[in-house]
Motif scaffolding. Structure first.
Motif, PDB file in Angstrom:
ATOM      1  N   PRO A   1      12.026   2.174  13.275  1.00 39.97           N
ATOM      2  CA  PRO A   1      10.618   1.776  13.219  1.00 39.97           C
ATOM      3  C   PRO A   1       9.622   2.902  12.982  1.00 39.97           C
ATOM      4  O   PRO A   1       8.463   2.618  12.704  1.00 39.97           O
ATOM      5  CB  PRO A   1      10.401   1.146  14.587  1.00 39.97           C
ATOM      6  N   LEU A   2      10.040   4.167  13.079  1.00 45.53           N
ATOM      7  CA  LEU A   2       9.061   5.252  13.065  1.00 45.53           C
ATOM      8  C   LEU A   2       9.201   6.155  11.854  1.00 45.53           C
ATOM      9  O   LEU A   2      10.312   6.539  11.471  1.00 45.53           O
ATOM     10  CB  LEU A   2       9.210   6.117  14.330  1.00 45.53           C
ATOM     11  N   GLU A   3       8.059   6.543  11.301  1.00 47.55           N
ATOM     12  CA  GLU A   3       8.056   7.495  10.193  1.00 47.55           C
ATOM     13  C   GLU A   3       8.582   8.847  10.679  1.00 47.55           C
ATOM     14  O   GLU A   3       8.193   9.326  11.746  1.00 47.55           O
ATOM     15  CB  GLU A   3       6.626   7.661   9.665  1.00 47.55           C
TER      16      GLU A   3
ATOM     17  N   SER B   1       0.830  -1.210   0.000  1.00 49.21           N
ATOM     18  CA  SER B   1       0.000   0.000   0.000  1.00 49.21           C
ATOM     19  C   SER B   1       0.867   1.263   0.000  1.00 49.21           C
ATOM     20  O   SER B   1       0.458   2.302  -0.518  1.00 49.21           O
ATOM     21  CB  SER B   1      -0.934   0.007   1.215  1.00 49.21           C
ATOM     22  N   VAL B   2       2.063   1.172   0.553  1.00 49.49           N
ATOM     23  CA  VAL B   2       2.967   2.325   0.609  1.00 49.49           C
ATOM     24  C   VAL B   2       3.926   2.333  -0.584  1.00 49.49           C
ATOM     25  O   VAL B   2       4.205   3.375  -1.168  1.00 49.49           O
ATOM     26  CB  VAL B   2       3.798   2.284   1.927  1.00 49.49           C
ATOM     27  N   CYS B   3       4.411   1.141  -0.946  1.00 52.74           N
ATOM     28  CA  CYS B   3       5.537   1.048  -1.880  1.00 52.74           C
ATOM     29  C   CYS B   3       5.199   0.401  -3.207  1.00 52.74           C
ATOM     30  O   CYS B   3       6.077   0.239  -4.051  1.00 52.74           O
ATOM     31  CB  CYS B   3       6.665   0.248  -1.226  1.00 52.74           C
TER      32      CYS B   3
ATOM     33  N   PRO C   1       5.963   5.112   6.598  1.00 52.21           N
ATOM     34  CA  PRO C   1       5.243   4.676   7.802  1.00 52.21           C
ATOM     35  C   PRO C   1       5.431   3.171   8.015  1.00 52.21           C
ATOM     36  O   PRO C   1       4.484   2.421   8.235  1.00 52.21           O
ATOM     37  CB  PRO C   1       3.780   5.022   7.466  1.00 52.21           C
ATOM     38  N   LEU C   2       6.688   2.724   7.930  1.00 53.26           N
ATOM     39  CA  LEU C   2       7.021   1.297   7.988  1.00 53.26           C
ATOM     40  C   LEU C   2       8.280   1.115   8.825  1.00 53.26           C
ATOM     41  O   LEU C   2       9.073   2.042   8.970  1.00 53.26           O
ATOM     42  CB  LEU C   2       7.342   0.769   6.577  1.00 53.26           C
ATOM     43  N   VAL C   3       8.480  -0.096   9.284  1.00 55.46           N
ATOM     44  CA  VAL C   3       9.725  -0.429   9.988  1.00 55.46           C
ATOM     45  C   VAL C   3      10.799  -0.753   8.944  1.00 55.46           C
ATOM     46  O   VAL C   3      10.605  -1.622   8.092  1.00 55.46           O
ATOM     47  CB  VAL C   3       9.539  -1.653  10.909  1.00 55.46           C
ATOM     48  N   HIS C   4      11.917  -0.035   9.013  1.00 54.72           N
ATOM     49  CA  HIS C   4      13.087  -0.380   8.195  1.00 54.72           C
ATOM     50  C   HIS C   4      14.236  -0.703   9.130  1.00 54.72           C
ATOM     51  O   HIS C   4      14.219  -0.355  10.305  1.00 54.72           O
ATOM     52  CB  HIS C   4      13.505   0.795   7.311  1.00 54.72           C
TER      53      HIS C   4
ATOM     54  N   LEU D   1      20.862   9.799   3.854  1.00 51.60           N
ATOM     55  CA  LEU D   1      20.292   8.627   3.186  1.00 51.60           C
ATOM     56  C   LEU D   1      18.860   8.472   3.693  1.00 51.60           C
ATOM     57  O   LEU D   1      18.635   8.237   4.875  1.00 51.60           O
ATOM     58  CB  LEU D   1      21.119   7.375   3.513  1.00 51.60           C
ATOM     59  N   ASP D   2      17.917   8.657   2.776  1.00 47.36           N
ATOM     60  CA  ASP D   2      16.502   8.616   3.155  1.00 47.36           C
ATOM     61  C   ASP D   2      15.899   7.278   2.742  1.00 47.36           C
ATOM     62  O   ASP D   2      16.299   6.692   1.731  1.00 47.36           O
ATOM     63  CB  ASP D   2      15.766   9.765   2.440  1.00 47.36           C
ATOM     64  N   GLN D   3      14.937   6.809   3.527  1.00 49.92           N
ATOM     65  CA  GLN D   3      14.188   5.597   3.181  1.00 49.92           C
ATOM     66  C   GLN D   3      12.796   6.048   2.770  1.00 49.92           C
ATOM     67  O   GLN D   3      12.042   6.565   3.581  1.00 49.92           O
ATOM     68  CB  GLN D   3      14.143   4.650   4.383  1.00 49.92           C
ATOM     69  N   LYS D   4      12.518   5.897   1.460  1.00 49.86           N
ATOM     70  CA  LYS D   4      11.343   6.514   0.876  1.00 49.86           C
ATOM     71  C   LYS D   4      10.682   5.522  -0.057  1.00 49.86           C
ATOM     72  O   LYS D   4      11.317   5.087  -1.027  1.00 49.86           O
ATOM     73  CB  LYS D   4      11.839   7.719   0.069  1.00 49.86           C
ATOM     74  N   GLN D   5       9.461   5.146   0.248  1.00 47.72           N
ATOM     75  CA  GLN D   5       8.721   4.180  -0.573  1.00 47.72           C
ATOM     76  C   GLN D   5       9.560   2.923  -0.836  1.00 47.72           C
ATOM     77  O   GLN D   5       9.665   2.435  -1.951  1.00 47.72           O
ATOM     78  CB  GLN D   5       8.271   4.823  -1.875  1.00 47.72           C
ATOM     79  N   CYS D   6      10.166   2.435   0.246  1.00 50.63           N
ATOM     80  CA  CYS D   6      10.950   1.190   0.215  1.00 50.63           C
ATOM     81  C   CYS D   6      12.144   1.247  -0.732  1.00 50.63           C
ATOM     82  O   CYS D   6      12.540   0.240  -1.326  1.00 50.63           O
ATOM     83  CB  CYS D   6      10.076  -0.011  -0.125  1.00 50.63           C
ATOM     84  N   HIS D   7      12.717   2.454  -0.892  1.00 52.06           N
ATOM     85  CA  HIS D   7      13.982   2.603  -1.611  1.00 52.06           C
ATOM     86  C   HIS D   7      14.885   3.501  -0.789  1.00 52.06           C
ATOM     87  O   HIS D   7      14.415   4.342  -0.033  1.00 52.06           O
ATOM     88  CB  HIS D   7      13.774   3.257  -2.982  1.00 52.06           C
ATOM     89  N   TYR D   8      16.191   3.326  -0.960  1.00 51.90           N
ATOM     90  CA  TYR D   8      17.126   4.299  -0.413  1.00 51.90           C
ATOM     91  C   TYR D   8      17.266   5.441  -1.420  1.00 51.90           C
ATOM     92  O   TYR D   8      17.429   5.217  -2.609  1.00 51.90           O
ATOM     93  CB  TYR D   8      18.498   3.673  -0.180  1.00 51.90           C
ATOM     94  N   GLU D   9      17.190   6.652  -0.906  1.00 51.78           N
ATOM     95  CA  GLU D   9      17.316   7.829  -1.758  1.00 51.78           C
ATOM     96  C   GLU D   9      18.389   8.736  -1.168  1.00 51.78           C
ATOM     97  O   GLU D   9      18.245   9.173  -0.031  1.00 51.78           O
ATOM     98  CB  GLU D   9      15.961   8.546  -1.820  1.00 51.78           C
TER      99      GLU D   9
END
Length: 224
Positions: free
Chosen positions: A125-127, A33-35, A104-107, A77-85
């Motif tokens: 774990p937190l957005e 739903s997010v990615c 809004p997911l645990v990475h 390094l950002d975690q965005k829609q299940c990618h590193y950006e």
């Protein structure tokens, strides 16, 4: 010695030929739903006219030079829609890497240097949360992975000097350097490293372009 005289190096990094279709991997039901339900490999980002984004450009002789007039912004390094950006970034060895979770997911962020040496391994774990983690003091390449979402990968190229940059989405880069002869090194995780020697005069801009052919590409994740 007198004041440092500055010039500029600018250029464009291109990939010629038709780039391969980026492989994609199915995501999981918990993140779709997010990615989305497919995650595309981002180890090679090619734009219009073969523009190669996220290639790292540095000076080979940077360690002996005076400091730049303006320090580089801290690496993020950002975690965005299940990618590193971004999927590839340059940073100072021994400096700090800022990690951000925009999902809004645990990475979890697991960084390794060399063949397998752990640099850090942290859960996020937190957005919206951010963490700072030190990079190894030895310059080199740090591979970043997420154990929760195995398709997530990034690479950090680190240097013992501040003369480095990465190419923009249009393949362009620009670097302000002291005047003199310099060896410019072009690096991409999936292409052979190459270098070019240039002479920069005070107040002038030297144009240096780099082109790789698609036949030089390695598979994603392969080391050589």
């Amino acid at each position: 010695t007198g004041p440092v005289k500055w010039g500029e190096i600018e250029g464009r990094v291109l990939l010629t030929g038709t780039p391969p279709q980026a492989p994609s991997a199915p995501t999981s039901a918990t993140v779709a739903s997010v990615c989305g339900d497919q995650a595309e490999d981002r180890s090679l980002v090619v734009g219009a006219e073969g523009a190669l984004a996220h290639a790292v450009v540095s000076l080979q002789d940077g360690a002996g030079l005076p400091d730049p007039e303006t320090p580089a912004p801290p690496p993020v390094l950002d975690q965005k829609q299940c990618h590193y950006e971004p999927p590839s970034l340059a940073a100072k060895a021994g400096g700090e890497l800022l990690l951000r979770n925009s999902d809004p997911l645990v990475h979890n962020v697991r960084a390794q240097a060399g063949t397998n040496r752990s640099v850090f391994n942290v859960a996020m774990p937190l957005e919206g949360m951010t963490l700072r983690r030190p990079l190894p003091a030895e310059p080199g390449t740090v591979q970043v992975r997420c154990d929760v979402h195995p398709w997530m990968r990034a690479v950090v190229r680190t240097f013992d000097h501040p003369y480095f940059t990465t190419t923009a989405p249009d393949g362009r880069f620009r670097m302000r350097v002291p005047e003199g002869a310099h060896t410019l090194v072009f690096w991409h995780d999936r292409l052979p490293e190459t270098s070019r020697t240039v002479t920069v005069r005070a107040g002038e801009t030297v144009q240096v372009d780099q082109t790789w052919g698609v036949d030089a590409l390695r598979q994603p994740g392969s080391r050589q």
